[in-house]
Design a protein around this motif. Structure first.
Motif, short mmCIF file in Angstrom:
data_model
loop_
_atom_site.label_atom_id
_atom_site.label_comp_id
_atom_site.label_asym_id
_atom_site.label_seq_id
_atom_site.Cartn_x
_atom_site.Cartn_y
_atom_site.Cartn_z
N PHE A 313 0.84 -1.20 0.00
CA PHE A 313 0.00 0.00 0.00
C PHE A 313 0.88 1.25 0.00
N GLN A 314 0.27 2.36 -0.40
CA GLN A 314 0.89 3.66 -0.17
C GLN A 314 0.50 4.13 1.23
N ILE A 315 1.34 4.97 1.83
CA ILE A 315 1.04 5.55 3.14
C ILE A 315 0.78 7.04 2.93
N GLU A 316 -0.50 7.38 2.97
CA GLU A 316 -0.94 8.73 2.63
C GLU A 316 -1.17 9.57 3.88
N GLY A 363 -1.27 6.93 -8.66
CA GLY A 363 -2.56 6.29 -8.84
C GLY A 363 -2.48 4.78 -8.71
N ALA A 364 -3.63 4.15 -8.71
CA ALA A 364 -3.69 2.69 -8.68
C ALA A 364 -3.47 2.17 -10.10
N PRO A 376 9.53 3.77 -5.30
CA PRO A 376 9.54 3.24 -3.93
C PRO A 376 8.53 3.97 -3.04
N ILE A 377 7.28 4.04 -3.53
CA ILE A 377 6.22 4.73 -2.81
C ILE A 377 5.23 3.72 -2.20
N TRP A 378 5.50 2.44 -2.48
CA TRP A 378 4.66 1.37 -1.96
C TRP A 378 5.34 0.72 -0.77
N ALA A 476 -4.40 -0.30 -1.36
CA ALA A 476 -3.80 -1.56 -0.92
C ALA A 476 -4.12 -2.67 -1.91
N PHE A 477 -3.16 -3.55 -2.13
CA PHE A 477 -3.36 -4.68 -3.04
C PHE A 477 -2.49 -5.85 -2.59
#
Length: 498
Positions: A313-316, A363-364, A376-378, A476-477
């Motif tokens: 997931f990204q952490i927003e 984006g997804a 490296p944003i995931w 998240a995926f």
């Protein structure tokens, strides 16, 4: 009784400065009844090594030379040495080591108990000026002996409370001559250096053997630190190491090889036929397990330490009103939503630290990201907690970097990353909020006192958790490496997350 004999193989291409002291050290520390021979493979050194140490003088130290006139590289030199060895156990060492007293004892003991058992010494540091070991950790910390495999065909140093070694670093090991040849030896198609340790480790584990550490066997090793004195004098062909690693992964990983191909360093092998029959033919009659078996055999790494994560997931950073709708709306205007990202790194394993910064969220896409945009944003959970469960850290997906929560300080204006320590316990984790389970505090250190917060709108700082901004998981995926698991393994692994 029943003491096995050792043939010590030293691949010594252009090792004029160190090969004599290495051989002498091994001779003095290995009993005569145990030492069958020291095989020095002169890999086309110029001038030949025996010009520095004659065959007659070297023979007094148990040395026999094997010379090749065209350079084979490290892998080929080791294979030539193994075929010249006559002892019960082949000990592969680099040509710049000094063993400690009784280093050989666990080799003989462990391999006598099980000829399919490979033994790895504890690797420490060698000062080549004084020829003395230095920096040996005290107590149970030991030195380095075990690594684990990442999906980009790299191997990372690790520790745990078991004797088992998932992946060998490759330079220092003891293996029975019988098991070495039963598993096919070294792949004759690999060139130069790199990848042979992955192939050999996976052959051993998948085909009924095991690799163990020998904590009481210390071997001091000269590390190549970039100085003129320690740099390798032999040449490695352009692209050889990557091709070697690609071949090892294709031969052993099955469907997971497609994961390897998502990394930028392997892009040239996408869609290409890569013949690995010289590897697979070597162990085709051994009834070996598949790679999924290997992942489950080392589930303390791939499941419990998050190396094969179930969720990415990204952490927003949560906006001031906290609404998802507002956050998504901002993506369409000047003030885009911000997420945590490594500042410099891309998808690979660097082995050195980075900084975690706020950047515009992405984006997804299919499976969360594409190989053409290796950002490296995931993130995903990583590292074992003290009870052995996952997860006590946060790791940037497809890298070796974890958020550094080892020594958080209030007021710190930067958030660092470091090479993940799989056994570190609580370091950095998302703690659900009491009033909104979709929002989290990003805690550091496990004390509940230090949290990561947005400071000044676009920077990060470490503040008291009561004053920290909130975070949420974005897009998240489930990544490929977890999706490829069979339903039985997914069900078994899922129970561990409950």
């Amino acid at each position: 009784d029943n003491k096995l004999t050792l043939s010590i193989v030293l691949p010594c291409g252009f090792e004029h400065d160190f090969f004599i002291r290495t051989a002498e050290s091994l001779f003095y520390e290995t009993p005569a009844e145990i030492l069958k021979e020291i095989v020095i493979v002169d890999d086309a050194s110029d001038p030949p090594l025996k010009d520095s140490w004659s065959e007659e003088a070297a023979a007094k130290f148990g040395v026999k030379y094997v010379r090749v006139d065209s350079p084979l590289g490290l892998i080929g030199a080791k294979d030539v040495g193994a075929r010249a060895a006559t002892g019960d156990v082949i000990v592969f060492f680099d040509c710049h080591v000094k063993p400690a007293e009784n280093y050989w004892v666990p080799y003989v003991k462990e391999i006598h108990e099980n000829y399919k058992r490979v033994v790895i010494p504890t690797i420490t540091n060698l000062n080549v000026d004084t020829w003395e070991e230095f920096g040996r950790p005290s107590g149970s910390a030991g030195g380095m002996s075990k690594c684990y495999l990442t999906f980009d065909a790299e191997f990372k140093w690790t520790t745990d409370d078991t004797p088992y070694v998932p992946i060998m670093s490759g330079g220092l090991l003891a293996i029975s001559r019988k098991w070495f040849f039963e598993t096919g030896g070294y792949d004759s198609t690999m060139k130069g250096w790199g990848g042979e340790n992955l192939d050999q480790s996976l052959r051993i584990w998948r085909c009924g053997g095991e690799i163990v550490t020998a904590p009481e066997s210390y071997v001091a090793h000269m590390w190549r630190d970039g100085t003129e004195k320690t740099k390798a004098k032999y040449k490695v062909g352009a692209g050889d190491a990557i091709k070697n690693r690609a071949r090892a992964m294709k031969a052993h990983l099955g469907d997971w090889y497609e994961k390897t191909l998502t990394f930028p360093s392997f892009k040239e092998w996408r869609g290409k036929d890569l013949d690995t029959s010289s590897i697979t033919d070597g162990f085709s009659d051994l009834h070996c397990e598949d790679f999924e078996w290997y992942l489950n055999r080392f589930k303390n790494i791939y499941r419990d330490a998050g190396v094969a994560p179930r969720e990415v997931f990204q952490i927003e950073a949560v906006t001031s009103d906290g609404s998802i709708e507002e956050s998504e709306k901002l993506n369409l205007h000047k003030s885009s939503a911000l997420c945590l990202e490594l500042k410099k790194s891309t998808w690979t394993n660097y082995g050195s630290g980075d900084e975690v910064v706020l950047k515009e969220c992405t984006g997804a896409t299919v499976r969360g990201a594409t190989a053409s945009e290796p950002k490296p944003i995931w993130w995903h959970g990583s590292n074992r907690r003290k009870d052995g469960s996952c997860c006590g850290g946060l790791r940037a997906w497809n890298t070796d970097q974890c958020i550094d929560g080892r020594n958080p300080q209030h007021g710190a204006a930067k958030l660092a990353s470091h090479t993940c320590d799989l056994d570190l316990g609580l370091e950095a984790f998302l703690q659900p909020s009491d009033d909104d389970k979709e929002e989290f505090s990003l805690e550091l250190g496990g004390t509940g006192h230090h949290c990561v917060s947005v400071v000044g709108g676009s920077s990060l700082g470490i503040v008291a958790c009561a004053d920290a901004s909130k975070w949420r998981k974005r897009y998240a995926f489930t990544p490929m490496e977890y999706e490829l698991l069979s339903s039985d393994y997914k069900n078994d692994w899922a129970r561990a997350y409950l």
